[in-house]
Structures are given as structure tokens and as C-alpha cells.
Design a protein around this motif. Structure first.
Motif: not given
Length: 312
Positions: A235-257
Motif C-alpha cells: 500500500t505504501a501507507a502507514a499501518v498500525t492495526d495488526p489485523d490489517e497488517e496480517r492481510a497485507l502480509l498475505v497480499e504481499q506474497v503476490t503483490g508489488r513491492v
């Protein structure tokens, strides 16, 4: 404002962490805990090689994390510089996002090592060897790289994997499509394209099986509360919520850095100083993204001592 950064795959090398381990009990404790968590002598592999085993994704990912966390622990315990007091936010490149999360208390060290071991193995296993690869495009911006990837795909996967800085973009996908892309670089105004010596097409849709495995793993070992905001790769955005970050870590595997955008987002929110721990890969990228940014890469005991004196 200051951001601490944590490097990704490609920053591993034989001898990494050896000086820190020789000089600091804090570093030795990190390496020992990682070895125990993984039930392997990763420290010896980092120190002695062989290189072909260290560069295996399932070894490189936890090794890079261990080296960066050891660097942080030495900074905190031996030199009294606490990340919670001296940083305003953190970020990591690809696997470095897990390192960043460990640094701000979202994951324990042992859990981080095990997650990265699984992540590395899963990414390697997602695509048969030889069917996928990656290439770096030099002298390419994101629009040029996107157009090239679309032209080269021809029904196969060819996608932008890493938007690293204004002159370096990495593409990922089926081997034949990546080879076509490299052959077409001049037609798209790109200076050079080089196939990377990697074992899988990371950060592409071909990594979907690995993303599924990581979803299960992160459901069992979710991140906890952070002590600092983290800028997420996808997302190139700040995250502070652990549940949101968990979903983003999954998305990161296939997603763009989205590294270039991440640094620009930090700059827009007032970050002036960037400190890379355990490598010298991200610092130069930051310098190419914004020449006015202050950049430091901390690797050796001398680096850490000098930095601690500067910010005391």
C-alpha cells in the motif's frame, strides 16, 4: 523524523553477522535463538557458507532477518539506542517487512524466523524450477516497465514485482515472458534488462499457492500490537492495526513491492532521516528516490558506535 529500514533478499552474503557475533553477546543471543527456532545451524551457514545453500530462499530469508535484528539488538543493548525512542516509523523491503514487525514487537524473534522459513520454502515451491524468473530493468520508470510487461506477456504472466527507485524496476513471471521482456527493452526506451539469478518469480500472481500457505500460517501466528507505525509494501501507507497488517502480509506474497512510493510517502509525512540496519541496499535506493533525504546504512560495530554517538 527518522525511519528505520530493513533489507530484503539479495543482501545476504557469506560472513554476515560474524563481526557482530564476535563482539556482542546481544548478537550471539539473536543468532542462537534463531538457530534453536529453526532447528538448524543457520549461524554457521551465514558465517561459512556454502553460498549456494545460503542463497536458497528458505535460508536467505531468515538469515537476512537474523542479521538485521542482531544489528538492532546491538544498537539497543550495547549502545543504548532504542528504536522506540529514536525512530518514528519503520519499513522493510519484502521479507524485511517481517523484520520490521519483529523490531517493533509485532512478532517474537522465534516466530519471525519460522514464518520466514515457511515463506521462503513456500515461495520456492509455488512454481517448478525453471518455469518462472525475474529481471531487473535499469533506466526504467514504472510507466515504461508496466508497458514493457504488458507487451511481453503474450498470454503468460509478466508483471511489475518491485518498484524500487526511479531508475530500477523488477519484473516477474513466466521465464519465456521475462526473456521476451528483456529482448524488448530498447524498444521501450529502457537502458538495460538483466535476468536475475533467482529461483522463483517472486511478487507475481504465480506465487498464489505461497500466499495461501502464508494465510494459514499468519492465522495461527498473527502479528500483535506495534510500538511504531509500519509502512506496508503493498500500500505504501502507514499501518498500525495488526489485523490489517496480517492481510497485507498475505497480499504481499503476490503483490508489488512499492518501495519508491513508500519512501516518498514517508518523506511527505516529514521523515528526513533513513537508517538501514544490517545491509547497504535500501540506503542507496532512498538516495536515488530523494537526493535530499539523509541516509545511513549500519552494518559494522564501528557504524553502530558512530551512529549512537551522533544521535545521543
Amino acid at each position: 523524523m527518522r525511519a528505520f529500514l530493513f533489507p530484503g533478499q539479495g543482501s545476504q552474503k557469506i560472513g554476515m553477522g560474524a563481526e557482530l557475533a564476535a563482539a556482542s553477546a546481544a548478537a550471539r543471543e539473536v543468532f542462537g535463538e534463531v538457530d534453536e527456532a529453526l532447528r538448524q545451524n543457520l549461524t554457521a551457514l551465514m558465517r561459512e557458507g556454502p553460498d549456494d545453500r545460503l542463497t536458497l530462499t528458505e535460508n536467505a530469508q531468515p538469515a537476512i532477518m537474523a542479521n538485521a535484528i542482531a544489528t538492532l539488538r546491538v544498537l539497543e543493548q550495547d549502545f543504548g539506542v532504542k528504536i522506540s525512542e529514536k525512530a518514528d516509523c519503520v519499513a522493510g523491503h519484502s521479507l524485511g517487512e517481517y523484520t520490521a514487525l519483529a523490531a517493533i514487537g509485532a512478532f517474537g524473534l522465534a516466530d519471525t524466523a519460522r514464518l520466514l522459513k515457511l515463506r521462503g520454502w513456500s515461495m520456492q515451491a509455488a512454481v517448478p524450477v525453471g518455469e518462472g524468473t525475474m529481471a531487473v530493468l535499469l533506466g526504467a520508470d514504472i510507466s515504461q516497465a508496466t508497458a514493457l510487461a504488458e507487451a511481453a506477456a503474450q498470454g503468460e504472466v509478466c508483471e511489475v514485482a518491485n518498484d524500487n527507485d526511479p531508475s530500477q524496476v523488477v519484473i516477474s513471471g513466466h521465464t519465456a515472458a521475462i526473456e521476451r521482456a528483456v529482448a524488448l527493452v530498447k524498444e521501450h526506451g529502457i537502458k538495460r534488462g538483466m535476468i536475475l539469478n533467482v529461483s522463483a518469480p517472486f511478487h507475481s500472481s504465480l506465487m498464489a499457492p505461497a500466499a495461501e500457505r502464508m494465510a494459514h500460517a499468519l492465522a495461527a501466528t498473527p502479528p500483535k500490537a506495534f510500538t511504531l507505525p509500519l509502512y506496508a509494501n503493498v500500500t505504501a501507507a502507514a499501518v498500525t492495526d495488526p489485523d490489517e497488517e496480517r492481510a497485507l502480509l498475505v497480499e504481499q506474497v503476490t503483490g508489488r513491492v512499492r518501495w519508491r512510493e513508500t519512501i516518498l510517502a514517508m518523506r511527505s509525512h516529514g521523515v528526513e532521516s533513513f537508517v538501514e540496519l544490517g545491509g547497504k541496499v535500501l540506503g542507496p535506493m532512498v538516495g536515488r528516490i530523494d537526493k535530499d533525504a539523509q541516509v545511513r546504512s549500519l552494518i559494522t560495530m564501528a557504524d553502530l558506535e558512530a551512529f549512537a554517538k551522533e544521535i545521543a
